[in-house]
Design a protein around this motif. Structure first.
Motif, PDB file in Angstrom:
ATOM      1  N   CYS A   1      35.118  41.243  -2.028  1.00 24.13           N
ATOM      2  CA  CYS A   1      35.836  42.190  -1.166  1.00 24.13           C
ATOM      3  C   CYS A   1      35.142  42.251   0.193  1.00 24.13           C
ATOM      4  O   CYS A   1      33.941  42.003   0.313  1.00 24.13           O
ATOM      5  CB  CYS A   1      35.908  43.580  -1.804  1.00 24.13           C
ATOM      6  SG  CYS A   1      34.317  44.401  -2.036  1.00 24.13           S
ATOM      7  N   ALA A   2      35.907  42.596   1.216  1.00 22.54           N
ATOM      8  CA  ALA A   2      35.372  42.622   2.586  1.00 22.54           C
ATOM      9  C   ALA A   2      34.228  43.618   2.723  1.00 22.54           C
ATOM     10  O   ALA A   2      33.240  43.355   3.432  1.00 22.54           O
ATOM     11  CB  ALA A   2      36.494  42.972   3.557  1.00 22.54           C
ATOM     12  N   GLU A   3      34.342  44.763   2.032  1.00 20.27           N
ATOM     13  CA  GLU A   3      33.294  45.779   2.098  1.00 20.27           C
ATOM     14  C   GLU A   3      31.968  45.245   1.561  1.00 20.27           C
ATOM     15  O   GLU A   3      30.900  45.532   2.112  1.00 20.27           O
ATOM     16  CB  GLU A   3      33.709  47.015   1.299  1.00 20.27           C
ATOM     17  CG  GLU A   3      34.912  47.753   1.857  1.00 20.27           C
ATOM     18  CD  GLU A   3      36.252  47.192   1.401  1.00 20.27           C
ATOM     19  OE1 GLU A   3      37.276  47.846   1.649  1.00 20.27           O
ATOM     20  OE2 GLU A   3      36.266  46.090   0.798  1.00 20.27           O
ATOM     21  N   GLY A   4      32.051  44.446   0.489  1.00 19.78           N
ATOM     22  CA  GLY A   4      30.838  43.870  -0.097  1.00 19.78           C
ATOM     23  C   GLY A   4      30.171  42.879   0.840  1.00 19.78           C
ATOM     24  O   GLY A   4      28.945  42.874   1.007  1.00 19.78           O
ATOM     25  N   ARG A   5      30.979  42.028   1.459  1.00 20.79           N
ATOM     26  CA  ARG A   5      30.423  41.039   2.400  1.00 20.79           C
ATOM     27  C   ARG A   5      29.775  41.736   3.600  1.00 20.79           C
ATOM     28  O   ARG A   5      28.717  41.322   4.081  1.00 20.79           O
ATOM     29  CB  ARG A   5      31.514  40.076   2.852  1.00 20.79           C
ATOM     30  CG  ARG A   5      32.047  39.187   1.746  1.00 20.79           C
ATOM     31  CD  ARG A   5      32.924  38.075   2.282  1.00 20.79           C
ATOM     32  NE  ARG A   5      34.139  38.572   2.929  1.00 20.79           N
ATOM     33  CZ  ARG A   5      35.270  38.869   2.284  1.00 20.79           C
ATOM     34  NH1 ARG A   5      35.334  38.742   0.963  1.00 20.79           N
ATOM     35  NH2 ARG A   5      36.332  39.289   2.951  1.00 20.79           N
ATOM     36  N   ALA A   6      30.422  42.807   4.059  1.00 19.55           N
ATOM     37  CA  ALA A   6      29.874  43.542   5.206  1.00 19.55           C
ATOM     38  C   ALA A   6      28.513  44.139   4.873  1.00 19.55           C
ATOM     39  O   ALA A   6      27.579  44.082   5.690  1.00 19.55           O
ATOM     40  CB  ALA A   6      30.853  44.643   5.630  1.00 19.55           C
ATOM     41  N   GLU A   7      28.367  44.684   3.669  1.00 23.32           N
ATOM     42  CA  GLU A   7      27.087  45.268   3.262  1.00 23.32           C
ATOM     43  C   GLU A   7      26.017  44.193   3.093  1.00 23.32           C
ATOM     44  O   GLU A   7      24.852  44.411   3.421  1.00 23.32           O
ATOM     45  CB  GLU A   7      27.265  46.058   1.959  1.00 23.32           C
ATOM     46  CG  GLU A   7      27.988  47.375   2.114  1.00 23.32           C
ATOM     47  CD  GLU A   7      27.245  48.342   3.015  1.00 23.32           C
ATOM     48  OE1 GLU A   7      26.031  48.534   2.822  1.00 23.32           O
ATOM     49  OE2 GLU A   7      27.884  48.890   3.933  1.00 23.32           O
ATOM     50  N   LEU A   8      26.404  43.046   2.573  1.00 17.77           N
ATOM     51  CA  LEU A   8      25.452  41.942   2.421  1.00 17.77           C
ATOM     52  C   LEU A   8      24.925  41.511   3.792  1.00 17.77           C
ATOM     53  O   LEU A   8      23.724  41.289   3.969  1.00 17.77           O
ATOM     54  CB  LEU A   8      26.124  40.761   1.726  1.00 17.77           C
ATOM     55  CG  LEU A   8      25.231  39.526   1.511  1.00 17.77           C
ATOM     56  CD1 LEU A   8      24.326  39.719   0.308  1.00 17.77           C
ATOM     57  CD2 LEU A   8      26.074  38.262   1.333  1.00 17.77           C
ATOM     58  N   LEU A   9      25.810  41.398   4.752  1.00 22.33           N
ATOM     59  CA  LEU A   9      25.426  40.959   6.096  1.00 22.33           C
ATOM     60  C   LEU A   9      24.636  42.043   6.830  1.00 22.33           C
ATOM     61  O   LEU A   9      23.802  41.735   7.685  1.00 22.33           O
ATOM     62  CB  LEU A   9      26.672  40.583   6.898  1.00 22.33           C
ATOM     63  CG  LEU A   9      27.439  39.360   6.370  1.00 22.33           C
ATOM     64  CD1 LEU A   9      28.759  39.192   7.098  1.00 22.33           C
ATOM     65  CD2 LEU A   9      26.595  38.096   6.509  1.00 22.33           C
ATOM     66  N   LYS A  10      24.886  43.302   6.484  1.00 16.20           N
ATOM     67  CA  LYS A  10      24.173  44.402   7.130  1.00 16.20           C
ATOM     68  C   LYS A  10      22.701  44.409   6.736  1.00 16.20           C
ATOM     69  O   LYS A  10      21.834  44.807   7.514  1.00 16.20           O
ATOM     70  CB  LYS A  10      24.823  45.738   6.741  1.00 16.20           C
ATOM     71  CG  LYS A  10      24.271  46.942   7.499  1.00 16.20           C
ATOM     72  CD  LYS A  10      24.817  48.245   6.935  1.00 16.20           C
ATOM     73  CE  LYS A  10      26.319  48.362   7.109  1.00 16.20           C
ATOM     74  NZ  LYS A  10      26.808  49.694   6.638  1.00 16.20           N
ATOM     75  N   HIS A  11      22.414  43.963   5.515  1.00 17.89           N
ATOM     76  CA  HIS A  11      21.024  43.928   5.034  1.00 17.89           C
ATOM     77  C   HIS A  11      20.296  42.754   5.690  1.00 17.89           C
ATOM     78  O   HIS A  11      20.763  41.616   5.650  1.00 17.89           O
ATOM     79  CB  HIS A  11      20.995  43.778   3.515  1.00 17.89           C
ATOM     80  CG  HIS A  11      19.667  44.095   2.901  1.00 17.89           C
ATOM     81  ND1 HIS A  11      18.548  43.317   3.092  1.00 17.89           N
ATOM     82  CD2 HIS A  11      19.288  45.125   2.099  1.00 17.89           C
ATOM     83  CE1 HIS A  11      17.530  43.842   2.422  1.00 17.89           C
ATOM     84  NE2 HIS A  11      17.954  44.941   1.809  1.00 17.89           N
TER      85      HIS A  11
END
Length: 384
Positions: free
Chosen positions: A297-307
């Motif tokens: 999901c897009a939300e998951g990818r965004a959190e991965l990239l935020k870290h």
């Protein structure tokens, strides 16, 4: 004991060890009680006598006849040969005794004594654990967990429930009889406010229950439920509890709506920190499996990239852990490069060595699908 010739009729036909509690079954053969009970309760043996292959009755554990004469011979022989004397075994407990004990435990003043006795019974043998379940101990213990009792009672009840290794039938009965209330109690009271011991055993129990739960119910779980599961991972209560939590996440994140809930519960950040710290193969694989699901999901990818370490640690595990870890790691990078590939993301992938890892994937032994994903990523961003 190795220096003494042990009479063959003192040895259990299954374990080939001196019998501590010899019992004779309906086929006329004598075995050590613990060995034959394990044989009978094993699903692979079709309840046949190990020696004669005659069918044994379903209630065979009730019909075993203690061979007191042989036991006394064995005890005397041990004494004569200066071998530690085998103690006289306690008579096996029956369902009627367990039912009486459970009835006594319903009185608050007798509850802890009852729980300690149930723990002792459960630890003695597999036979006892089966009898505890059939006598209604699971429902009794679940009622204690559902009450607002002091922590020692809950700790003890959850330990026994875990120790019982409740059958699939028993777990389904527990789920149906309480209409999800027991799971709610475990997640929103025990996992949230319980001791580390209670939280660990509750997590192990939840894993077994979620595997049998209806998918409709699993999709109705709230973000608050996922927060408690993620907190078990964050707090690193125990290795077994962490593995059980990861299994729960895999089970729940089959559905896209649950993936978003898990992301909202800060699962991505916790999983990345775990991946940074762990060196254990199976643990790394499980974390990458869950990260793969959440990056769907897009939300998951965004959190991965935020870290700051998200892309780097996933790339690091590729080719270094196992085929499973490589497959999942490449899948995660593929999802990012396919759907979230901004210029800054591509620059980060270059800086942390993703490109060289993808080239290495093409050279090593891994699945064809994984190689194809690596090639596609390199083609997609070849200009960069």
């Amino acid at each position: 004991m190795d220096e003494v010739d042990v009479p063959s009729y003192f040895l259990c036909p299954i374990s080939q060890e001196i019998m501590r509690d010899p019992v004779t079954v309906s086929s006329g053969i004598t075995y050590d009680r613990e060995s034959i009970e394990k044989w009978i309760f094993s699903s692979n043996n079709n309840n046949k006598c190990p020696v004669t292959r005659q069918p044994l009755l379903l209630s065979e554990t009730d019909l075993m006849t203690p061979n007191h004469t042989l036991r006394r011979f064995i005890q005397s022989w041990c004494t004569l040969n200066a071998i530690e004397r085998i103690p006289t075994p306690k008579p096996p407990i029956d369902e009627a005794q367990i039912v009486k004990l459970l009835n006594e435990g319903k009185a608050p003043e007798h509850q802890m004594r009852c729980l300690r006795r149930l723990r002792s019974i459960a630890n003695e043998s597999e036979r006892n654990r089966k009898y505890l379940e059939s006598a209604g101990a699971v429902e009794f213990l679940a009622s204690i967990v559902e009450e607002d009792n002091e922590s020692p009672s809950t700790d003890e009840a959850l330990y026994i429930l875990h120790r019982l290794e409740i059958s699939e039938v028993g777990l389904k009965k527990l789920l149906l009889s309480r209409n999800g209330d027991f799971i709610e109690r475990l997640m929103m009271r025990v996992l949230q406010n319980g001791s580390y011991t209670s939280r660990a055993y509750a997590t192990l129990l939840l894993k077994s229950m979620f595997e049998l739960s209806d998918s409709t119910y699993l999709m109705t779980l709230r973000v608050e439920h996922f927060v408690q599961i993620v907190n078990v991972l964050r707090d690193q209560i125990s290795q077994e509890a962490s593995k059980a939590s990861l299994h729960i996440m895999v089970e729940l994140c089959q559905w896209s709506r649950n993936r978003i809930k898990a992301v909202e519960a800060d699962a991505i950040s916790v999983l990345i920190e775990m991946l940074l710290e762990t060196t254990e193969k199976r643990h790394s694989e499980m974390v990458l499996v869950v990260l793969d699901q959440l990056c769907g999901c897009a939300e998951g990818r965004a959190e991965l990239l935020k870290h700051g370490a998200g892309i780097a640690v996933v790339s690091k595990k590729i080719v270094r852990v196992s085929h499973v870890a490589t497959d999942r790691g490449v899948r995660i990078l593929y999802l990012v490069s396919r759907f979230s590939a901004t210029s800054s993301v591509l620059q980060e992938m270059l800086q942390v060595g993703v490109v060289s890892k993808l080239c290495l994937v093409l050279l090593v032994d891994c699945s064809l699908k994984t190689k194809e994903k690596a090639k596609e990523m390199l083609r997609l961003h070849s200009r960069v």
